[in-house]
Motif scaffolding. Structure first.
Motif, PDB file in Angstrom:
ATOM      1  N   MET A   1       0.938  -1.161   0.182  1.00  0.00           N
ATOM      2  CA  MET A   1       0.000  -0.038   0.080  1.00  0.00           C
ATOM      3  C   MET A   1       1.005   1.259  -0.022  1.00  0.00           C
ATOM      4  N   THR A   3       0.479   5.706  -0.010  1.00  0.00           N
ATOM      5  CA  THR A   3      -0.417   6.786   0.154  1.00  0.00           C
ATOM      6  C   THR A   3       0.135   8.205  -0.153  1.00  0.00           C
ATOM      7  N   ASP A 138      -5.303   6.459  -1.116  1.00  0.00           N
ATOM      8  CA  ASP A 138      -4.585   5.400  -0.623  1.00  0.00           C
ATOM      9  C   ASP A 138      -4.523   4.534  -1.851  1.00  0.00           C
TER      10      ASP A 138
END
Length: 165
Positions: A1, A3, A138
């Motif tokens: 992930m 961001t 995100d």
């Protein structure tokens, strides 16, 4: 992930019409809002590792207030000329070129581009990212090279007048 926090520069001054657009400073409201919004991100534990800013004075000054609030070294703010007068593709290209060592970044730039980018990542229409507005995307990606319109979603949106409520 990965961001990305996208930050539109704080309110700029038009007091000196002889200044070039690139050299316009923040006005009193901008000088008030930028530190407050930087502190808001700190309170939210944003964990920003890298700040990349347009070289326009108003964007860079905004970035310095956020860096100070987040405890990041001012001399590590990356000035990226492609973010000034950028189209959304230019901003995404800058992000695509970042080192994968960073998980959370902040990009400081301008409208109308940032409003357009926000709308790439949400099903809700956002009419305008206000000055010193921040939106968070995100992305379920492992590499910044994968960042783009279909790689993530807008998960937060903050702006100065919210914090005054």
């Amino acid at each position: 992930m990965k961001t990305v926090f996208f930050v539109r520069h704080a309110k700029s001054s038009w007091d000196n019409p002889s200044l070039s657009d690139r050299d316009r400073p923040l006005n009193a409201r901008g000088l008030r809002d930028a530190p407050q919004m930087g502190l808001k991100l700190k309170q939210l534990n944003a964990n920003i590792e890298l700040i990349v800013s347009s070289p326009a004075k108003r964007a860079f000054t905004t970035a310095t207030f956020f860096a100070a609030a987040l405890g990041l070294p001012l001399d590590e703010i990356v000035l990226e000329p492609r973010l000034y007068e950028a189209m959304s593709e230019d901003v995404i290209s800058v992000i695509n070129g970042l080192s994968d060592e960073y998980k959370v970044i902040a990009i400081f730039g301008h409208n109308p581009t940032f409003t357009f980018i926000a709308n790439l990542f949400t099903e809700d229409y956002i009419d305008n990212i206000p000055t010193c507005g921040v939106f968070k995307v995100d992305a379920r990606i492992n590499s910044w090279k994968e960042f783009g319109e279909n790689s993530g979603r807008l998960t937060a949106f903050y702006y100065p007048k919210q914090s005054l409520l």
